[in-house]
Design an enzyme around this catalytic site. Structure first.
Site, PDB file in Angstrom:
ATOM      1  N   LEU A  98       0.842  -1.198   0.000  1.00  0.00           N
ATOM      2  CA  LEU A  98       0.000   0.000   0.000  1.00  0.00           C
ATOM      3  C   LEU A  98       0.876   1.248   0.000  1.00  0.00           C
ATOM      4  O   LEU A  98       1.964   1.241   0.595  1.00  0.00           O
ATOM      5  CB  LEU A  98      -0.873   0.028   1.262  1.00  0.00           C
ATOM      6  CG  LEU A  98      -1.932  -1.056   1.389  1.00  0.00           C
ATOM      7  CD1 LEU A  98      -2.527  -1.037   2.792  1.00  0.00           C
ATOM      8  CD2 LEU A  98      -3.031  -0.854   0.349  1.00  0.00           C
ATOM      9  N   LYS A 125      -4.532  -1.016  10.545  1.00  0.00           N
ATOM     10  CA  LYS A 125      -3.434  -1.634   9.801  1.00  0.00           C
ATOM     11  C   LYS A 125      -2.659  -2.508  10.781  1.00  0.00           C
ATOM     12  O   LYS A 125      -1.973  -2.009  11.674  1.00  0.00           O
ATOM     13  CB  LYS A 125      -2.531  -0.559   9.205  1.00  0.00           C
ATOM     14  CG  LYS A 125      -1.453  -1.119   8.296  1.00  0.00           C
ATOM     15  CD  LYS A 125      -0.775   0.011   7.547  1.00  0.00           C
ATOM     16  CE  LYS A 125       0.224  -0.464   6.522  1.00  0.00           C
ATOM     17  NZ  LYS A 125       1.141  -1.490   6.928  1.00  0.00           N
ATOM     18  N   ARG A 146       3.447 -13.703   1.591  1.00  0.00           N
ATOM     19  CA  ARG A 146       3.515 -12.736   0.503  1.00  0.00           C
ATOM     20  C   ARG A 146       4.686 -13.034  -0.436  1.00  0.00           C
ATOM     21  O   ARG A 146       4.600 -12.829  -1.638  1.00  0.00           O
ATOM     22  CB  ARG A 146       3.683 -11.359   1.141  1.00  0.00           C
ATOM     23  CG  ARG A 146       3.723 -10.257   0.180  1.00  0.00           C
ATOM     24  CD  ARG A 146       4.072  -8.992   0.953  1.00  0.00           C
ATOM     25  NE  ARG A 146       4.841  -8.161   0.078  1.00  0.00           N
ATOM     26  CZ  ARG A 146       4.405  -7.012  -0.385  1.00  0.00           C
ATOM     27  NH1 ARG A 146       3.246  -6.564  -0.024  1.00  0.00           N
ATOM     28  NH2 ARG A 146       5.150  -6.311  -1.183  1.00  0.00           N
ATOM     29  N   TYR A 236      -9.540  -8.968   3.430  1.00  0.00           N
ATOM     30  CA  TYR A 236      -9.690  -8.778   1.986  1.00  0.00           C
ATOM     31  C   TYR A 236     -10.099 -10.088   1.337  1.00  0.00           C
ATOM     32  O   TYR A 236      -9.405 -11.090   1.504  1.00  0.00           O
ATOM     33  CB  TYR A 236      -8.340  -8.290   1.438  1.00  0.00           C
ATOM     34  CG  TYR A 236      -8.307  -7.870  -0.006  1.00  0.00           C
ATOM     35  CD1 TYR A 236      -9.432  -7.389  -0.672  1.00  0.00           C
ATOM     36  CD2 TYR A 236      -7.100  -7.921  -0.717  1.00  0.00           C
ATOM     37  CE1 TYR A 236      -9.356  -6.985  -1.992  1.00  0.00           C
ATOM     38  CE2 TYR A 236      -7.007  -7.518  -2.035  1.00  0.00           C
ATOM     39  CZ  TYR A 236      -8.148  -7.048  -2.674  1.00  0.00           C
ATOM     40  OH  TYR A 236      -8.071  -6.655  -3.974  1.00  0.00           O
ATOM     41  N   CYS A 419      32.430  -9.184  40.189  1.00  0.00           N
ATOM     42  CA  CYS A 419      33.476  -9.944  40.886  1.00  0.00           C
ATOM     43  C   CYS A 419      34.820  -9.233  40.906  1.00  0.00           C
ATOM     44  O   CYS A 419      35.776  -9.724  41.500  1.00  0.00           O
ATOM     45  CB  CYS A 419      33.623 -11.330  40.261  1.00  0.00           C
ATOM     46  SG  CYS A 419      34.390 -11.279  38.636  1.00  0.00           S
ATOM     47  N   CYS A 434      33.660 -10.594  31.195  1.00  0.00           N
ATOM     48  CA  CYS A 434      34.384 -10.942  32.416  1.00  0.00           C
ATOM     49  C   CYS A 434      34.923 -12.368  32.235  1.00  0.00           C
ATOM     50  O   CYS A 434      34.152 -13.300  32.012  1.00  0.00           O
ATOM     51  CB  CYS A 434      33.436 -10.882  33.623  1.00  0.00           C
ATOM     52  SG  CYS A 434      34.143 -11.680  35.079  1.00  0.00           S
ATOM     53  N   CYS A 440      32.709 -15.806  39.067  1.00  0.00           N
ATOM     54  CA  CYS A 440      31.854 -14.616  38.990  1.00  0.00           C
ATOM     55  C   CYS A 440      30.399 -15.040  39.239  1.00  0.00           C
ATOM     56  O   CYS A 440      29.841 -15.824  38.461  1.00  0.00           O
ATOM     57  CB  CYS A 440      32.036 -13.982  37.614  1.00  0.00           C
ATOM     58  SG  CYS A 440      31.048 -12.508  37.354  1.00  0.00           S
TER      59      CYS A 440
HETATM   60  S1  IVH Z   1      -5.294  -4.430   2.409  1.00  0.00           S
HETATM   61  C1  IVH Z   1      -4.233  -4.433  -2.059  1.00  0.00           C
HETATM   62  N1  IVH Z   1      -5.864  -4.104   4.944  1.00  0.00           N
HETATM   63  O1  IVH Z   1      -0.229  -3.757   5.148  1.00  0.00           O
HETATM   64  C2  IVH Z   1      -4.413  -4.125  -0.625  1.00  0.00           C
HETATM   65  N2  IVH Z   1      -3.598  -4.539   4.341  1.00  0.00           N
HETATM   66  O2  IVH Z   1       1.636  -1.973   3.758  1.00  0.00           O
HETATM   67  C3  IVH Z   1      -4.137  -5.278   0.221  1.00  0.00           C
HETATM   68  N3  IVH Z   1      -2.084  -4.709   6.259  1.00  0.00           N
HETATM   69  O3  IVH Z   1       0.743  -5.982   2.633  1.00  0.00           O
HETATM   70  C4  IVH Z   1      -3.870  -4.979   1.618  1.00  0.00           C
HETATM   71  N4  IVH Z   1      -3.603  -4.375   7.824  1.00  0.00           N
HETATM   72  O4  IVH Z   1       0.165  -6.968   4.946  1.00  0.00           O
HETATM   73  C5  IVH Z   1      -4.897  -4.345   4.033  1.00  0.00           C
HETATM   74  N5  IVH Z   1      -6.510  -3.852   7.140  1.00  0.00           N
HETATM   75  C6  IVH Z   1      -5.565  -4.088   6.255  1.00  0.00           C
HETATM   76  C7  IVH Z   1      -4.235  -4.310   6.623  1.00  0.00           C
HETATM   77  C8  IVH Z   1      -3.266  -4.516   5.639  1.00  0.00           C
HETATM   78  C9  IVH Z   1      -2.328  -4.626   7.576  1.00  0.00           C
HETATM   79  C10 IVH Z   1      -0.757  -4.947   5.680  1.00  0.00           C
HETATM   80  C11 IVH Z   1      -0.711  -5.932   4.551  1.00  0.00           C
HETATM   81  C12 IVH Z   1      -0.112  -5.194   3.387  1.00  0.00           C
HETATM   82  C13 IVH Z   1       0.614  -4.093   4.072  1.00  0.00           C
HETATM   83  C14 IVH Z   1       0.839  -2.923   3.153  1.00  0.00           C
END
Ligand code: IVH
Length: 677
Positions: A98, A125, A146, A236, A419, A434, A440
C-alpha cells in the site's frame, strides 16, 4: 423430505462430524505430536465412519480420513528443524503493498482523486505478516506468505495451528473458490513470554512481534508454532463470482462464514470522519492485544475500485496512514552494568520513568560500549526513548541543545561490577567480557539456570531463587554439584519443605535420561544453542568423539562457524570443564546417543555422488554420512547420472577416464566442504 431421508439425516450429520473430528485428530497427532484421542477411540471412530460411508456411497469424498489411512496426510512426520522447506506457489492475484501517508493533507490529496460519492472503509493496519488463504469447496488448501508479491511459500501446516482460521467451511452458499487475505500476528502477551524465554536461554531477542511472527511462521515444526500462539485478522476477499458489491459487505459475509474479521471497521463519507477514526484509534490501539501501525483506507464500492485500478506496486483504491512512532525525552540518570551467563557485560540505561505506548519505561539496553559512544550519551543527558510499535524501548539519540550539559563523563568500566576481575574485549567483538567464568556469581548462577532450564535438562523445582539460595549456602557452585544435592541439605533451606525437596530430587534424577543433544546444549558452551547442539550431535554421537574434534572438523557441520568451533575446542581444553564433565558422567548423564535421523539440509538433494581416492580431513565413511545428511546419494560407479565425483588423492585411473568421457566434474575435498557449509 421423505421419511427415509429424515431418518438418515442424523447419520449423515454424524458422518460429517466424524470426518472433521478425525481430520483434526490426525493433524494433532502427526503434525503437532499432541494426540487428543487414544488409539482405541481413534480406531472406534474410524470404524464408525467407514460403516457410515458404506451406508451412504453418495457421500464419498476422496479427502475423507478413511481414504488416507496409512498415508502421512501430506504432512512431514519428521519435524526436525531445517529438514523440510516450503513449497513455493504462484499467487493467483499478486500481493501488492500500500502507498503510505502520514498527514491529513496527504489523505486529502488521495480523496480528491476518488469519485466524489466514494465511501471510504477505514480499518486498522495490523503490523504482522500478510497471508493468503485459499479455499476450494470450502476447504483450506493453501496458505501462502507474501513472498516477493508474485509467489509465496505455502505455510499451511503452520497456519492450521491458528485456532480462528477454519480448515473447512460447512455451508452450501459459498463460492467454489475464494481467497481471503489477512495478517498473521503474535499477540503482545505471547511475544513478551517468548522473549522472556529466549532471554533465559541467552538466545537473541525478537525486536518486535512482527519479527517474532515472521520467525515463527518459517519454523519447520508446527508443534512449536502452535505453542507460540499466533493469531490472524482477515481483511480482503478475492475470487470470481463472489457475493456483494462492496468491500464492507464482503467482510461481513466472511465474518458470517466464521472468519476473524476485526470489529474496528467503519464506513466513512468524508475526510473529517476519517480523521476522527484515526484520532480515536491512535489512542485506543494501545489497548489491543496485537500490534497495529496505522490505518488502511479503502474505497468501499467494488466497481469503483476496479475503475481506479492499480499502479505497478499498489492499488489506487487503497492507502495506508501510518501512526507517528512514539518517542519521549527523558533523563538518563545512570548507566549500570549487567553480567550475563557467558560473562558479557551489558550496559543498561536507568531512566527517569516515562510513559510510552501505554507502558512505563525506566530501563533500556545500551547494548555495548560502541553504541554508547556512537550516540555520545552520558549520565545527565536528556535522551530520546522510542518504541514505535516495538515493545523493547530503544534509546535513539540525545537532546541536541547547548543548554543541556552532561553532568558526568562516560567511560566503560574495566573491571567486572560483580566480581572485580579485569574485563577483556575480544578483538572483533563489541562486547566486554568478564573472564572469571568459575568465580563470577552471575556467571556461575546463570550457567546453572541455563543447565536446568526447560529446553536443556528440564529440572523442575530448581528455579532462579532456589539456585541463588543454594549458591549462597555454598551447596551449588557448578552444574555437577546439582547431582550431589541431598534431601536433608535442600529441605533444611528456608521456604523448602520436604515435599518440594523430594520433587526437586525426582527432577534431578529424571534429568539423567535427557538425550545427549540436550545435554550438550545444557553445558552452556558459548554460542552452542539448541539447534546447533542438535546438528553437532548428528555427527558426534558421543562426548568422547566431540572432545577430540578439531575446529576444522567442526566447521564442516552446518551452522558451525570458526567462532563456535573455537568455543567448543576451548571448552574441552579447560581442565575445570573436564572435571565437571567427569562428575556428570559419574552421575549417569547421557553422554552419547543415536544420530538423529533426517537430513541436515537439502544442499545435495537429488544428487548422485561418487567418492573416490583417499582423503585427509575426514574418512570415506564420514563423507558418505555427510552426503546423506545433506540430502544426496552416495553411489558406487560413475555414470552419466553422476552429479560429481568427490575426488581425493590417488583416484583410480579407470574412474578418472570414465569421468572425463562422460564430462562428470571432479570436486576436491575442500571444495566439497565449502559446498555443504
Ligand atoms: S489491504 C491491495 N488491509 O499492510 C491491498 N492490508 O503496507 C491489500 N495490512 O501488505 C492490503 N492491515 O500486509 C490491508 N486492514 C488491512 C491491513 C493490511 C495490515 C498490511 C498488509 C499489506 C501491508 C501494506
Amino acid at each position: 423430505m421423505d421419511l427415509f431421508s429424515e431418518i438418515e439425516e442424523p447419520e449423515r450429520e454424524e458422518l460429517k462430524s466424524l470426518r472433521k473430528e478425525l481430520e483434526e485428530a490426525n493433524y494433532k497427532y502427526y503434525v503437532l505430536n499432541m494426540p487428543t484421542l487414544s488409539d482405541r477411540e481413534f480406531d472406534e471412530k474410524m470404524h464408525r465412519l467407514q460403516a457410515l460411508e458404506a451406508q451412504f456411497p453418495d457421500m464419498f469424498d476422496p479427502k475423507s480420513p478413511t481414504q488416507k489411512v496409512g498415508s502421512d496426510l501430506n504432512v512431514q512426520r519428521n519435524n526436525v528443524q531445517g529438514t523440510k522447506s516450503f513449497e513455493t506457489v504462484k499467487h493467483k492475484y499478486p500481493m501488492l503493498s500500500l502507498a503510505n501517508s502520514y498527514s491529513r493533507e496527504e489523505i486529502e490529496d488521495w480523496v480528491r482523486k476518488l469519485p466524489s460519492n466514494a465511501e471510504i472503509v477505514c480499518e486498522l493496519k495490523y503490523d504482522g505478516l500478510s497471508i493468503s488463504l485459499w479455499y476450494e469447496h470450502g476447504v483450506l488448501v493453501r496458505a501462502l506468505t507474501r513472498g516477493d508479491g508474485q509467489q509465496g511459500d505455502d505455510v499451511i501446516n503452520n497456519i492450521k495451528t491458528i485456532p480462528s482460521i477454519p480448515w473447512r467451511i460447512e455451508r452450501n452458499d459459498i463460492p467454489e473458490f475464494f481467497e481471503l487475505r489477512g495478517e498473521v500476528l503474535l499477540p503482545w502477551e505471547r511475544f513478551e513470554a517468548l522473549n522472556k524465554e529466549r532471554e533465559e536461554q541467552e538466545e537473541p531477542l525478537f525486536a518486535n512481534p512482527r519479527n517474532a511472527a515472521s520467525g515463527t511462521l518459517k519454523l519447520q515444526d508446527p508443534k512449536e508454532v502452535a505453542r507460540r500462539g499466533l493469531t490472524a485478522y482477515l481483511y480482503y476477499m478475492l475470487g470470481e463470482n463472489l457475493p456483494g458489491t462492496t468491500h464492507f459487505e464482503r467482510l461481513e459475509t466472511a465474518k458470517s462464514w466464521g472468519f476473524n474479521i476485526s470489529d474496528a471497521i467503519k464506513v466513512c463519507h468524508n475526510v473529517d470522519e476519517v480523521m476522527a477514526y484515526i484520532a480515536y484509534w491512535d489512542t485506543e490501539r494501545k489497548n489491543l492485544p496485537v500490534a497495529t501501525d496505522g490505518i488502511v483506507l479503502k474505497v468501499n464500492n467494488l466497481a469503483q475500485q476496479e475503475e481506479l485500478g492499480y499502479t505497478a506496486k499498489t492499488p489506487r483504491w487503497a492507502i495506508a496512514y501510518k501512526f507517528p512512532a512514539e518517542k519521549q525525552l527523558t533523563l538518563l540518570k545512570e548507566i549500570t552494568y549487567q553480567v550475563g551467563r557467558t560473562g558479557v557485560v551489558t550496559p543498561v540505561a536507568n531512566l527517569e520513568p516515562v510513559q510510552l505506548s501505554g507502558t512505563i519505561v525506566q530501563r533500556a539496553t545500551l547494548h555495548n560500549e560502541d553504541f554508547i559512544k556512537s550516540l555520545d550519551i552520558r549520565p545527565g543527558d536528556r535522551v530520546w526513548v522510542e518504541k514505535g510499535g516495538e515493545i523493547i524501548p530503544k534509546i535513539t539519540g540525545k537532546e541536541q541543545s547547548d543548554e543541556v550539559q552532561s553532568t558526568k563523563d562516560f567511560s566503560f568500566p574495566d573491571i567486572c561490577p560483580e566480581c572485580g576481575a579485569k574485563l577483556v574485549r575480544v578483538e572483533g567483538e563489541a562486547a566486554w567480557r568478564c573472564p572469571n567464568e568459575a568465580g563470577c556469581p552471575p556467571q556461575i548462577k546463570g550457567k546453572i539456570e541455563h543447565f536446568v532450564s526447560r529446553k536443556a535438562m528440564n529440572i523442575d523445582g530448581l528455579g532462579e531463587e532456589t539456585i541463588d539460595l543454594l549458591y549462597q549456602k555454598g551447596l551449588l557452585h557448578n552444574i555437577a554439584d546439582i547431582y550431589n544435592l541431598k534431601l536433608e541439605d535442600i529441605a533444611a533451606q528456608e521456604r523448602m519443605g520436604e515435599k518440594s525437596a523430594q520433587n526437586m530430587l525426582a527432577g534431578i534424577e529424571a534429568s539423567k535420561q535427557v538425550p545427549w543433544s540436550r545435554v550438550l546444549f545444557a553445558l552452556g558452551i558459548r554460542m552452542v544453542g539448541e539447534t546447533t547442539a542438535k546438528k553437532i550431535t548428528r555427527f558426534y554421537t558421543s562426548i568422547d568423539a566431540l572432545q577430540w574434534a578439531t575446529t576444522e572438523q567442526l566447521c564442516a557441520i552446518e551452522d558451525v562457524g570458526p567462532q563456535i568451533a573455537e568455543n567448543i575446542v576451548a571448552y574441552f581444553n579447560d581442565i575445570r570443564n573436564l572435571e565437571i564433565l567427569e562428575r556428570l558422567r559419574q552421575a549417569g548423564l547421557q553422554f552419547e546417543g543415536e544420530a538423529v535421523e533426517g537430513p541436515q539440509s537439502d544442499k545435495l538433494a537429488g544428487m548422485s555422488i561418487v567418492i573416490s581416492g583417499t582423503f585427509s580431513h575426514h574418512s570415506r565413511d564420514e563423507y558418505k554420512a555427510m552426503i546423506e545428511a545433506h540430502g544426496g546419494k552416495n553411489v558406487g560407479s560413475v555414470s552419466k547420472k553422476t552429479s560429481f565425483i568427490l575426488a581425493g588423492d590417488n583416484m583410480g585411473p579407470e574412474k578418472r577416464k570414465k569421468a572425463e568421457s562422460l564430462n562428470v566434474k571432479l570436486i576436491t575435498e575442500d571444495e566439497f566442504l565449502e559446498m555443504i557449509k
